[in-house]
Design a protein around this motif. Structure first.
Motif, PDB file in Angstrom:
ATOM      1  N   GLY A  81       1.803   9.311  -5.566  1.00 28.67           N
ATOM      2  CA  GLY A  81       2.276  10.370  -5.531  1.00 28.67           C
ATOM      3  C   GLY A  81       3.130  10.972  -6.426  1.00 28.67           C
ATOM      4  O   GLY A  81       3.231  12.115  -6.959  1.00 28.67           O
TER       5      GLY A  81
ATOM      6  N   SER B  24      -2.416  17.149   0.371  1.00 30.91           N
ATOM      7  CA  SER B  24      -1.371  17.730   0.451  1.00 30.91           C
ATOM      8  C   SER B  24      -0.897  18.877   0.332  1.00 30.91           C
ATOM      9  O   SER B  24       0.403  19.275   0.299  1.00 30.91           O
ATOM     10  CB  SER B  24      -0.701  16.781  -0.888  1.00 30.91           C
ATOM     11  OG  SER B  24      -1.061  17.146  -1.969  1.00 30.91           O
TER      12      SER B  24
ATOM     13  N   LEU C 166       3.491  19.026 -12.010  1.00 34.55           N
ATOM     14  CA  LEU C 166       5.260  19.622 -12.253  1.00 34.55           C
ATOM     15  C   LEU C 166       5.979  19.687 -13.384  1.00 34.55           C
ATOM     16  O   LEU C 166       6.342  20.596 -14.380  1.00 34.55           O
ATOM     17  CB  LEU C 166       6.627  19.132 -11.432  1.00 34.55           C
ATOM     18  CG  LEU C 166       6.678  18.847  -9.855  1.00 34.55           C
ATOM     19  CD1 LEU C 166       7.437  18.290  -9.395  1.00 34.55           C
ATOM     20  CD2 LEU C 166       6.327  20.401  -9.074  1.00 34.55           C
TER      21      LEU C 166
ATOM     22  N   VAL D 156      -1.661   3.812   1.883  1.00 34.76           N
ATOM     23  CA  VAL D 156      -1.917   4.087   0.182  1.00 34.76           C
ATOM     24  C   VAL D 156      -2.142   5.834   0.224  1.00 34.76           C
ATOM     25  O   VAL D 156      -0.955   6.900  -0.474  1.00 34.76           O
ATOM     26  CB  VAL D 156      -2.553   3.430  -0.703  1.00 34.76           C
ATOM     27  CG1 VAL D 156      -3.148   4.030  -1.984  1.00 34.76           C
ATOM     28  CG2 VAL D 156      -3.269   2.157  -0.224  1.00 34.76           C
ATOM     29  N   MET D 157      -2.925   5.873   1.033  1.00 31.80           N
ATOM     30  CA  MET D 157      -3.015   7.675   0.947  1.00 31.80           C
ATOM     31  C   MET D 157      -1.810   8.327   1.364  1.00 31.80           C
ATOM     32  O   MET D 157      -1.590   9.486   1.437  1.00 31.80           O
ATOM     33  CB  MET D 157      -4.530   8.152   1.756  1.00 31.80           C
ATOM     34  CG  MET D 157      -5.230   8.924   1.426  1.00 31.80           C
ATOM     35  SD  MET D 157      -5.689  10.129   0.141  1.00 31.80           S
ATOM     36  CE  MET D 157      -7.420   9.619  -0.315  1.00 31.80           C
TER      37      MET D 157
ATOM     38  N   PRO E 290       4.850  12.405  -1.137  1.00 33.92           N
ATOM     39  CA  PRO E 290       5.363  12.726  -2.639  1.00 33.92           C
ATOM     40  C   PRO E 290       4.609  14.410  -3.246  1.00 33.92           C
ATOM     41  O   PRO E 290       5.279  15.025  -3.990  1.00 33.92           O
ATOM     42  CB  PRO E 290       6.210  12.120  -3.229  1.00 33.92           C
ATOM     43  CG  PRO E 290       4.600  10.837  -3.115  1.00 33.92           C
ATOM     44  CD  PRO E 290       4.542  11.135  -1.361  1.00 33.92           C
ATOM     45  N   MET E 291       3.363  14.369  -3.184  1.00 35.07           N
ATOM     46  CA  MET E 291       2.485  15.628  -3.418  1.00 35.07           C
ATOM     47  C   MET E 291       2.670  16.545  -2.674  1.00 35.07           C
ATOM     48  O   MET E 291       2.390  17.517  -3.266  1.00 35.07           O
ATOM     49  CB  MET E 291       1.081  14.783  -3.438  1.00 35.07           C
ATOM     50  CG  MET E 291       0.644  15.707  -4.392  1.00 35.07           C
ATOM     51  SD  MET E 291       0.800  15.244  -5.822  1.00 35.07           S
ATOM     52  CE  MET E 291       0.062  16.745  -6.671  1.00 35.07           C
ATOM     53  N   ALA E 292       3.144  16.124  -1.505  1.00 32.89           N
ATOM     54  CA  ALA E 292       3.181  17.724  -1.142  1.00 32.89           C
ATOM     55  C   ALA E 292       4.201  18.257  -1.328  1.00 32.89           C
ATOM     56  O   ALA E 292       4.600  19.328  -1.186  1.00 32.89           O
ATOM     57  CB  ALA E 292       2.660  17.538   0.478  1.00 32.89           C
TER      58      ALA E 292
ATOM     59  N   GLY F 201       1.649   7.471   1.823  1.00 35.11           N
ATOM     60  CA  GLY F 201       2.270   6.842   0.915  1.00 35.11           C
ATOM     61  C   GLY F 201       1.871   8.021  -0.486  1.00 35.11           C
ATOM     62  O   GLY F 201       3.115   8.573  -1.110  1.00 35.11           O
ATOM     63  N   ALA F 202       0.692   8.585  -0.867  1.00 37.86           N
ATOM     64  CA  ALA F 202       0.850   9.315  -1.892  1.00 37.86           C
ATOM     65  C   ALA F 202       1.294  10.741  -1.850  1.00 37.86           C
ATOM     66  O   ALA F 202       1.535  11.531  -2.463  1.00 37.86           O
ATOM     67  CB  ALA F 202      -0.498   8.966  -1.931  1.00 37.86           C
ATOM     68  N   ILE F 203       0.266  11.004  -0.572  1.00 37.44           N
ATOM     69  CA  ILE F 203      -0.165  12.046   0.563  1.00 37.44           C
ATOM     70  C   ILE F 203       1.581  13.362   0.304  1.00 37.44           C
ATOM     71  O   ILE F 203       1.976  14.073   0.085  1.00 37.44           O
ATOM     72  CB  ILE F 203      -0.761  12.587   1.653  1.00 37.44           C
ATOM     73  CG1 ILE F 203      -2.425  12.774   0.583  1.00 37.44           C
ATOM     74  CG2 ILE F 203      -0.277  14.451   2.288  1.00 37.44           C
ATOM     75  CD1 ILE F 203      -2.779  12.139   1.805  1.00 37.44           C
TER      76      ILE F 203
ATOM     77  N   GLY G   6       0.327  -1.207   0.177  1.00 38.78           N
ATOM     78  CA  GLY G   6       0.100   0.061  -0.037  1.00 38.78           C
ATOM     79  C   GLY G   6       0.888   1.563  -0.078  1.00 38.78           C
ATOM     80  O   GLY G   6       0.264   2.435  -0.469  1.00 38.78           O
ATOM     81  N   LEU G   7       2.093   1.096   0.706  1.00 39.08           N
ATOM     82  CA  LEU G   7       2.730   1.832   1.356  1.00 39.08           C
ATOM     83  C   LEU G   7       3.431   2.791  -0.639  1.00 39.08           C
ATOM     84  O   LEU G   7       4.053   3.586  -1.218  1.00 39.08           O
ATOM     85  CB  LEU G   7       3.638   2.273   2.441  1.00 39.08           C
ATOM     86  CG  LEU G   7       4.497   3.528   3.035  1.00 39.08           C
ATOM     87  CD1 LEU G   7       2.870   4.359   3.087  1.00 39.08           C
ATOM     88  CD2 LEU G   7       5.007   2.407   3.742  1.00 39.08           C
TER      89      LEU G   7
ATOM     90  N   ALA H 214       5.486  17.966  -4.169  1.00 35.62           N
ATOM     91  CA  ALA H 214       5.667  18.190  -5.463  1.00 35.62           C
ATOM     92  C   ALA H 214       5.131  19.587  -5.467  1.00 35.62           C
ATOM     93  O   ALA H 214       5.558  20.948  -6.085  1.00 35.62           O
ATOM     94  CB  ALA H 214       4.578  17.643  -6.259  1.00 35.62           C
TER      95      ALA H 214
ATOM     96  N   GLY I 210       1.523   3.763  -2.503  1.00 30.29           N
ATOM     97  CA  GLY I 210       0.933   4.775  -2.946  1.00 30.29           C
ATOM     98  C   GLY I 210       2.168   5.962  -3.374  1.00 30.29           C
ATOM     99  O   GLY I 210       1.473   7.317  -3.686  1.00 30.29           O
ATOM    100  N   GLY I 211       3.439   5.427  -2.679  1.00 34.84           N
ATOM    101  CA  GLY I 211       3.804   6.407  -3.287  1.00 34.84           C
ATOM    102  C   GLY I 211       4.410   6.419  -4.787  1.00 34.84           C
ATOM    103  O   GLY I 211       4.424   7.757  -5.466  1.00 34.84           O
TER     104      GLY I 211
END
Lengths: 141, 143
Positions: free
Chosen positions: A16, A110, A24, B45-46, B52-54, B48-50, A8-9, B56, A12-13
């Motif tokens: 992102g 984010s 960008l 998941v959330m 790199p997005m932060a 892990g995604a937040i 999941g991590l 960015a 998720g990466g």
């Protein structure tokens, strides 16, 4: 599986990273419902091509990778009435709220967007209540 | 370049959704079902995604997008009832099927008939949304 959180991590990466590239690189917010919805209702305008290519990547590359990896399962319900109702609600709701899990959730939270945070609280809350009602009370899903 | 980056972003998004388990509806419903056999994966998941997005978002400061143009405007401060009504409707659909727009597209090739039915219904909902939304507040749909 016990290491599900690790997948999941990692996944998720990647999600992102994809959002970071879209922001960008192209200066856009990676929101799946906005990208699809704008194509459906014709508001995408000059972004039509890049949005279609985003969807080609989103559909095509997992299709190839998962095929080579031996397939996968969505384990979705086969109850057609539930699927139709769910699809209509997701389509209507995300376009009325102007975002879904990727746009409001990942991209909004984010940057500490209040709208993103409020939307996420409400869709997770509504999803949780739906599970209680339709799984535990009515036993439909 | 713009087209290539869009396709690349979509591809990485899709692989991430699959790898993280988010194309498996039981994991999504398992996370929403706090009274059942609760599955915490979605939170990872959330998270892990937040991250790199932060980063960015931080990198957008004082810069322009690679292909030119400008970055999105700061988020609107106004919440509005559409945000709440729409999010509640979306959450109900998300809970019922365990699918949201991104994973629905990513898993379309292996999701069989359920995936196709959900996708067609979602497109119908998206098509109808501007009409309903105009009735809700008299404003057209933006983005």
């Amino acid at each position: 599986m016990e290491q599900d959180w690790l997948w999941g991590l990692a996944g998720g990466g990647l999600i992102g990273l994809a959002g970071a590239i879209y922001l960008l690189g192209n200066g856009r917010i990676m929101g799946a419902s906005g990208i699809i919805g704008g194509i459906v209702d014709g508001t995408a305008g000059s972004q039509m091509r890049e949005r279609l290519l985003f969807l080609v990547g989103l559909f095509g590359v997992p299709a190839i990778v998962v095929y080579l990896a031996g397939g996968s399962q969505t384990n979705a319900t086969t109850n057609l009435a539930v699927l139709v109702a769910a699809g209509l609600l997701v389509g209507l709701g995300t376009r009325i709220a102007n975002g879904c899990t990727s746009g409001h959730g990942v991209c909004g939270i984010s940057r500490l967007s209040l709208r993103g945070i409020v939307a996420t609280v409400f869709y997770i809350g509504a999803g949780g209540i739906t599970m209680v009602l339709f799984r535990h009370v009515l036993g439909v899903i | 370049m713009r087209d290539l980056l869009a396709a690349l972003s979509g591809a990485i998004f899709g692989i991430g959704l699959w790898l993280s388990g988010m194309t498996d509806t039981t994991k999504v419903q398992g996370w929403l079902d706090i009274f059942g056999d609760w599955d915490p994966t979605l939170a990872f998941v959330m998270g892990g995604a937040i991250v790199p997005m932060a980063i960015a978002w931080q990198l957008t400061r004082g810069r322009a997008p690679l292909v030119g143009g400008s970055f999105p405007a700061p988020p609107e401060a106004r919440l509005g009832r559409n945000l709440v009504i729409g999010s509640v409707l979306f959450g109900m659909g998300w809970g019922l099927a365990g699918l949201c727009p991104g994973p629905a597209v990513a898993s379309l090739s292996w999701g069989g008939l359920p995936g196709i039915v959900f996708m067609l219904a979602m497109i119908a909902g998206m098509w109808a949304a501007p009409r309903l939304r105009q009735r809700l507040d008299g404003q057209p749909v933006s983005i």
